[in-house]
Design a protein around this motif. Sequence first.
Motif, short mmCIF file in Angstrom:
data_model
loop_
_atom_site.label_atom_id
_atom_site.label_comp_id
_atom_site.label_asym_id
_atom_site.label_seq_id
_atom_site.Cartn_x
_atom_site.Cartn_y
_atom_site.Cartn_z
N GLY A 87 0.69 -0.90 -0.24
CA GLY A 87 -0.13 0.49 0.36
C GLY A 87 1.02 1.25 0.47
N GLY A 88 0.38 2.49 -0.01
CA GLY A 88 0.75 3.87 -0.18
C GLY A 88 -0.42 4.99 0.52
N VAL A 89 0.30 5.95 0.71
CA VAL A 89 0.10 7.12 -0.02
C VAL A 89 -0.51 7.81 -0.84
CG1 VAL A 89 1.27 8.55 0.88
CG2 VAL A 89 -0.71 9.05 1.97
N GLU A 90 -1.86 8.87 -1.22
CA GLU A 90 -0.91 9.61 -2.33
C GLU A 90 -0.91 11.40 -1.67
OE1 GLU A 90 -5.21 9.12 -5.30
OE2 GLU A 90 -4.21 7.38 -6.04
N ARG A 91 -0.28 11.67 -2.51
CA ARG A 91 0.09 13.36 -2.80
C ARG A 91 -0.22 13.47 -3.90
NH1 ARG A 91 -0.44 13.06 2.29
NH2 ARG A 91 0.84 14.72 3.43
N ALA A 92 0.18 14.66 -3.33
CA ALA A 92 -0.17 15.89 -4.34
C ALA A 92 -1.93 15.97 -5.72
CB ALA A 92 0.99 15.55 -4.91
N GLY A 93 -2.55 15.40 -4.56
CA GLY A 93 -3.86 15.43 -5.42
C GLY A 93 -4.41 14.27 -6.32
N GLY A 94 -3.18 13.05 -5.78
CA GLY A 94 -3.22 12.32 -6.17
C GLY A 94 -1.92 11.84 -7.38
N LYS A 95 -1.53 12.54 -7.98
CA LYS A 95 -0.25 13.12 -8.95
C LYS A 95 0.90 12.09 -8.65
CE LYS A 95 -2.31 17.51 -10.78
NZ LYS A 95 -1.19 18.93 -10.68
N VAL A 96 1.35 12.14 -6.97
CA VAL A 96 1.81 11.44 -6.51
C VAL A 96 1.29 10.24 -6.07
CG1 VAL A 96 4.52 11.29 -5.08
CG2 VAL A 96 3.61 12.94 -6.89
N PHE A 97 2.54 8.99 -5.79
CA PHE A 97 2.01 8.32 -5.53
C PHE A 97 2.85 7.30 -4.05
CE2 PHE A 97 1.42 3.47 -3.91
CZ PHE A 97 -0.21 3.40 -3.11
N ILE A 98 3.44 7.36 -3.02
CA ILE A 98 4.54 7.52 -2.24
C ILE A 98 4.29 5.43 -1.65
CG2 ILE A 98 5.92 7.42 -0.19
CD1 ILE A 98 5.35 10.15 -0.80
N GLN A 99 5.45 4.42 -1.80
CA GLN A 99 4.41 3.71 -1.32
C GLN A 99 5.41 3.07 -0.46
OE1 GLN A 99 5.81 -0.49 -3.79
NE2 GLN A 99 4.79 0.49 -5.32
N PHE A 100 4.10 2.80 1.22
CA PHE A 100 4.91 2.70 2.42
C PHE A 100 6.23 2.30 2.76
CE2 PHE A 100 0.52 2.55 3.78
CZ PHE A 100 -0.14 4.05 4.10
N SER A 101 6.73 1.25 1.82
CA SER A 101 8.04 0.69 1.69
C SER A 101 9.08 1.79 2.08
CB SER A 101 7.83 -0.26 1.03
OG SER A 101 7.85 -0.31 -0.58
N SER A 102 8.70 2.13 0.58
CA SER A 102 9.38 3.10 0.32
C SER A 102 10.28 3.64 1.17
CB SER A 102 9.39 4.09 -1.10
OG SER A 102 8.56 5.05 -0.55
N LEU A 103 8.96 4.29 2.40
CA LEU A 103 9.67 4.47 3.89
C LEU A 103 10.97 4.43 4.86
CD1 LEU A 103 5.89 6.55 4.23
CD2 LEU A 103 7.53 7.61 3.06
N PHE A 104 11.12 3.12 4.11
CA PHE A 104 11.95 2.27 5.19
C PHE A 104 13.61 1.98 4.38
CE2 PHE A 104 8.12 1.95 7.06
CZ PHE A 104 7.79 1.59 8.46
N ARG A 105 14.21 3.38 4.83
CA ARG A 105 15.83 2.39 4.03
C ARG A 105 16.18 1.57 4.97
NH1 ARG A 105 17.59 8.27 2.65
NH2 ARG A 105 19.19 7.76 4.06
N LYS A 106 17.18 1.79 5.76
CA LYS A 106 17.49 1.15 6.53
C LYS A 106 17.74 1.90 7.78
CE LYS A 106 22.05 0.76 2.85
NZ LYS A 106 22.73 0.54 2.56
N GLY A 107 17.27 2.99 7.99
CA GLY A 107 17.49 3.63 9.38
C GLY A 107 18.78 3.10 9.91
N LYS A 108 19.40 3.98 9.36
CA LYS A 108 20.93 4.46 9.84
C LYS A 108 21.30 5.54 9.93
CE LYS A 108 21.97 -0.22 10.16
NZ LYS A 108 21.66 -0.76 11.49
#
Length: 139
Positions: A87-108
């Motif tokens: 899943g993910g979240v739409e931003r900028a009026g639906g023009k951008v979709f950010i997958q939840f998984s992309s919010l987690f890189r390495k956490g370092k």
Amino acid sequence: MFCQGCSAFGPFWEHYLQYWKESSARPREVLFLRYEELVSDPLEVVRKLASFLGVPFTQEEDGGVAQQVVSFCSFDSLRNLDANKAGGVERAGGKVFIQFSSLFRKGKVGDWANHMSKEMAEKMDRLVEDKFKGSGLVF
């Protein structure tokens, strides 16, 4: 784009400063934490958060329960939750979709060095200094 204040979740600088200022003005209502604090001593941060919320750990809970909270809320644990993998979240009026998984890189802490050139880092340092000038917020 980030340096110009463009990001899917709005201008980082404004959000950060707003929380910083509110935590200074209302320290009993707004707790300001830095990621570096969380990483360096997660157990102490969990204790601080519990106290802030008015539910400090008892002596019996302080060891085991507090450590369980740290474990349940660890970067790896959160990254591996099904809810954060799909899943993910739409931003900028639906023009951008950010997958939840992309919010987690390495956490370092410091991993930015693997994604930015020296010039980019210097530009970011100058920008941070300029944006937070006079606020009392220091990195």
